[in-house]
Every structure is written in structure tokens, then in C-alpha cells.
Motif scaffolding. Sequence first.
Motif, PDB file in Angstrom:
ATOM      1  N   THR A  61       5.353  -8.406   7.604  1.00 50.48           N
ATOM      2  CA  THR A  61       5.249  -7.871   8.963  1.00 50.48           C
ATOM      3  C   THR A  61       6.611  -7.601   9.586  1.00 50.48           C
ATOM      4  OG1 THR A  61       5.064 -10.100   9.868  1.00 50.48           O
ATOM      5  CG2 THR A  61       3.017  -8.902   9.468  1.00 50.48           C
ATOM      6  N   SER A  62       7.656  -8.204   9.030  1.00 46.73           N
ATOM      7  CA  SER A  62       8.990  -7.960   9.572  1.00 46.73           C
ATOM      8  C   SER A  62       9.692  -6.766   8.920  1.00 46.73           C
ATOM      9  CB  SER A  62       9.852  -9.210   9.409  1.00 46.73           C
ATOM     10  OG  SER A  62      10.123  -9.436   8.042  1.00 46.73           O
ATOM     11  N   ARG A  63       9.118  -6.214   7.873  1.00 46.79           N
ATOM     12  CA  ARG A  63       9.735  -5.070   7.182  1.00 46.79           C
ATOM     13  C   ARG A  63       9.410  -3.778   7.915  1.00 46.79           C
ATOM     14  NH1 ARG A  63      10.100  -6.224   1.001  1.00 46.79           N
ATOM     15  NH2 ARG A  63      11.302  -8.139   1.181  1.00 46.79           N
ATOM     16  N   SER A  64      10.383  -2.877   7.952  1.00 49.93           N
ATOM     17  CA  SER A  64      10.207  -1.628   8.692  1.00 49.93           C
ATOM     18  C   SER A  64       9.160  -0.724   8.048  1.00 49.93           C
ATOM     19  CB  SER A  64      11.531  -0.884   8.807  1.00 49.93           C
ATOM     20  OG  SER A  64      12.003  -0.520   7.524  1.00 49.93           O
ATOM     21  N   ALA A  65       9.019  -0.770   6.721  1.00 52.11           N
ATOM     22  CA  ALA A  65       8.022   0.067   6.054  1.00 52.11           C
ATOM     23  C   ALA A  65       6.610  -0.351   6.449  1.00 52.11           C
ATOM     24  CB  ALA A  65       8.188  -0.023   4.540  1.00 52.11           C
ATOM     25  N   VAL A  66       6.424  -1.617   6.738  1.00 47.57           N
ATOM     26  CA  VAL A  66       5.108  -2.116   7.125  1.00 47.57           C
ATOM     27  C   VAL A  66       4.877  -1.920   8.617  1.00 47.57           C
ATOM     28  CG1 VAL A  66       3.664  -4.183   7.224  1.00 47.57           C
ATOM     29  CG2 VAL A  66       5.077  -3.746   5.227  1.00 47.57           C
ATOM     30  N   ILE A  67       5.916  -2.064   9.403  1.00 49.66           N
ATOM     31  CA  ILE A  67       5.776  -1.902  10.851  1.00 49.66           C
ATOM     32  C   ILE A  67       5.345  -0.476  11.191  1.00 49.66           C
ATOM     33  CG2 ILE A  67       7.064  -1.853  13.024  1.00 49.66           C
ATOM     34  CD1 ILE A  67       8.710  -4.188  11.941  1.00 49.66           C
ATOM     35  N   ASP A  68       5.884   0.501  10.458  1.00 48.72           N
ATOM     36  CA  ASP A  68       5.550   1.898  10.727  1.00 48.72           C
ATOM     37  C   ASP A  68       4.165   2.281  10.227  1.00 48.72           C
ATOM     38  OD1 ASP A  68       8.037   2.150  11.839  1.00 48.72           O
ATOM     39  OD2 ASP A  68       8.959   2.986  10.026  1.00 48.72           O
ATOM     40  N   ASP A  69       3.628   1.542   9.282  1.00 49.35           N
ATOM     41  CA  ASP A  69       2.328   1.855   8.688  1.00 49.35           C
ATOM     42  C   ASP A  69       1.286   0.874   9.226  1.00 49.35           C
ATOM     43  OD1 ASP A  69       0.290   2.775   7.097  1.00 49.35           O
ATOM     44  OD2 ASP A  69       1.139   2.053   5.213  1.00 49.35           O
ATOM     45  N   GLU A  70       0.355   1.390  10.012  1.00 49.01           N
ATOM     46  CA  GLU A  70      -0.636   0.514  10.654  1.00 49.01           C
ATOM     47  C   GLU A  70      -1.539  -0.162   9.641  1.00 49.01           C
ATOM     48  OE1 GLU A  70      -4.228   0.673  13.938  1.00 49.01           O
ATOM     49  OE2 GLU A  70      -2.939   2.407  13.683  1.00 49.01           O
ATOM     50  N   ALA A  71      -1.936   0.555   8.601  1.00 52.05           N
ATOM     51  CA  ALA A  71      -2.808  -0.033   7.583  1.00 52.05           C
ATOM     52  C   ALA A  71      -2.107  -1.171   6.849  1.00 52.05           C
ATOM     53  CB  ALA A  71      -3.260   1.034   6.600  1.00 52.05           C
ATOM     54  N   ALA A  72      -0.834  -0.991   6.543  1.00 51.60           N
ATOM     55  CA  ALA A  72      -0.083  -2.041   5.852  1.00 51.60           C
ATOM     56  C   ALA A  72       0.101  -3.263   6.748  1.00 51.60           C
ATOM     57  CB  ALA A  72       1.272  -1.512   5.392  1.00 51.60           C
ATOM     58  N   SER A  73       0.328  -3.046   8.031  1.00 52.80           N
ATOM     59  CA  SER A  73       0.484  -4.195   8.928  1.00 52.80           C
ATOM     60  C   SER A  73      -0.838  -4.951   9.086  1.00 52.80           C
ATOM     61  CB  SER A  73       1.019  -3.758  10.286  1.00 52.80           C
ATOM     62  OG  SER A  73       0.114  -2.923  10.943  1.00 52.80           O
ATOM     63  N   LEU A  74      -1.951  -4.239   9.059  1.00 62.29           N
ATOM     64  CA  LEU A  74      -3.247  -4.919   9.112  1.00 62.29           C
ATOM     65  C   LEU A  74      -3.520  -5.690   7.828  1.00 62.29           C
ATOM     66  CD1 LEU A  74      -5.491  -2.269  10.899  1.00 62.29           C
ATOM     67  CD2 LEU A  74      -4.683  -4.450  11.798  1.00 62.29           C
ATOM     68  N   ARG A  75      -3.099  -5.134   6.681  1.00 67.64           N
ATOM     69  CA  ARG A  75      -3.250  -5.857   5.424  1.00 67.64           C
ATOM     70  C   ARG A  75      -2.394  -7.119   5.421  1.00 67.64           C
ATOM     71  NH1 ARG A  75      -3.008  -0.581   3.219  1.00 67.64           N
ATOM     72  NH2 ARG A  75      -0.845  -0.905   2.614  1.00 67.64           N
ATOM     73  N   ALA A  76      -1.191  -7.024   5.963  1.00 64.65           N
ATOM     74  CA  ALA A  76      -0.331  -8.203   6.041  1.00 64.65           C
ATOM     75  C   ALA A  76      -0.956  -9.259   6.946  1.00 64.65           C
ATOM     76  CB  ALA A  76       1.051  -7.812   6.550  1.00 64.65           C
ATOM     77  N   LEU A  77      -1.535  -8.840   8.057  1.00 64.18           N
ATOM     78  CA  LEU A  77      -2.205  -9.776   8.958  1.00 64.18           C
ATOM     79  C   LEU A  77      -3.416 -10.409   8.280  1.00 64.18           C
ATOM     80  CD1 LEU A  77      -2.434 -11.023  11.780  1.00 64.18           C
ATOM     81  CD2 LEU A  77      -3.810  -9.044  12.431  1.00 64.18           C
ATOM     82  N   LEU A  78      -4.150  -9.612   7.520  1.00 67.92           N
ATOM     83  CA  LEU A  78      -5.299 -10.150   6.786  1.00 67.92           C
ATOM     84  C   LEU A  78      -4.841 -11.185   5.763  1.00 67.92           C
ATOM     85  CD1 LEU A  78      -8.325 -10.069   6.087  1.00 67.92           C
ATOM     86  CD2 LEU A  78      -7.785  -8.254   4.475  1.00 67.92           C
ATOM     87  N   GLY A  79      -3.710 -10.946   5.131  1.00 68.47           N
ATOM     88  CA  GLY A  79      -3.170 -11.927   4.192  1.00 68.47           C
ATOM     89  C   GLY A  79      -2.788 -13.221   4.872  1.00 68.47           C
ATOM     90  N   VAL A  80      -2.207 -13.123   6.059  1.00 67.56           N
ATOM     91  CA  VAL A  80      -1.847 -14.325   6.822  1.00 67.56           C
ATOM     92  C   VAL A  80      -3.105 -15.097   7.216  1.00 67.56           C
ATOM     93  CG1 VAL A  80      -0.854 -15.148   8.992  1.00 67.56           C
ATOM     94  CG2 VAL A  80       0.339 -13.405   7.662  1.00 67.56           C
ATOM     95  N   VAL A  81      -4.122 -14.383   7.664  1.00 72.05           N
ATOM     96  CA  VAL A  81      -5.371 -15.044   8.068  1.00 72.05           C
ATOM     97  C   VAL A  81      -6.052 -15.684   6.859  1.00 72.05           C
ATOM     98  CG1 VAL A  81      -7.690 -14.605   8.969  1.00 72.05           C
ATOM     99  CG2 VAL A  81      -5.707 -13.604  10.099  1.00 72.05           C
ATOM    100  N   ALA A  82      -6.086 -14.982   5.724  1.00 71.35           N
ATOM    101  CA  ALA A  82      -6.694 -15.545   4.518  1.00 71.35           C
ATOM    102  C   ALA A  82      -5.905 -16.759   4.038  1.00 71.35           C
ATOM    103  CB  ALA A  82      -6.765 -14.485   3.423  1.00 71.35           C
ATOM    104  N   GLY A  83      -4.585 -16.696   4.133  1.00 68.41           N
ATOM    105  CA  GLY A  83      -3.762 -17.849   3.760  1.00 68.41           C
ATOM    106  C   GLY A  83      -4.010 -19.037   4.663  1.00 68.41           C
TER     107      GLY A  83
END
Length: 101
Positions: A61-83
Motif C-alpha cells: 500500500t505504500s508503493r506508488s504503483a499500487v497507490i495509483d491503481d485502485e484494484a491493486a490497492s484493494l487487493r493489498a487491503l484484502l491481503g491485510v484483512v486475510a492476514g
Amino acid sequence: MTAAVSRLRSSVDRNEKRKQQRSRLPAVSIAFGTLSVASFWVLGLGFLLGVAAVVCGAIATSRSAVIDDEAASLRALLGVVAGAAGITVSAIALFPMLAHL
């Protein structure tokens, strides 16, 4: 006309390079989170995989490639929630096991 075409081509090339440079950390975070929930019954493994999922998701979530991509940021959030779910389920299963050791 040629300058306009070359600018358009360079813009398309930059977009393709940006798509190729997508971060894999959100997908890794989801994989670790899923494995942590699935392996909660293995002594400590689910907990460690859950921590790895949360760390990968937080870094993603701190990487710029993920911040600019909404789908990637949601996947990162889903990973945090699953973890976090894996950590919780593993802790619930781990404490009664430790009492019997």
C-alpha cells in the motif's frame, strides 16, 4: 503529423511499461493471508503466514504503483484483512494447544 504520432506512440509505450511494472505484493499478500487462514491448525504456521500477509500488504500500500491503481490497492487491503483473520484464528487455536503442552 509525424511528431504527434511519435508522442502518441511514446505515451502508449509508457503505459505499457507501467502495466508491466505492476507490483506483485498485493497478490502475494492475498496468497499468504489465504494460506494463513487455511493452515491455522498447524502450530504457529498460520500465525507466521498471517504476519507475512499483513507485512506484504502494508508494504504494497505504500508503493506508488499500487497507490495509483485502485484494484491493486484493494487487493493489498484484502491481503491485510486475510492476514489479520489468519492471525486471529491461529491465536484462538494456538492458546488452547499451548495449555496442553
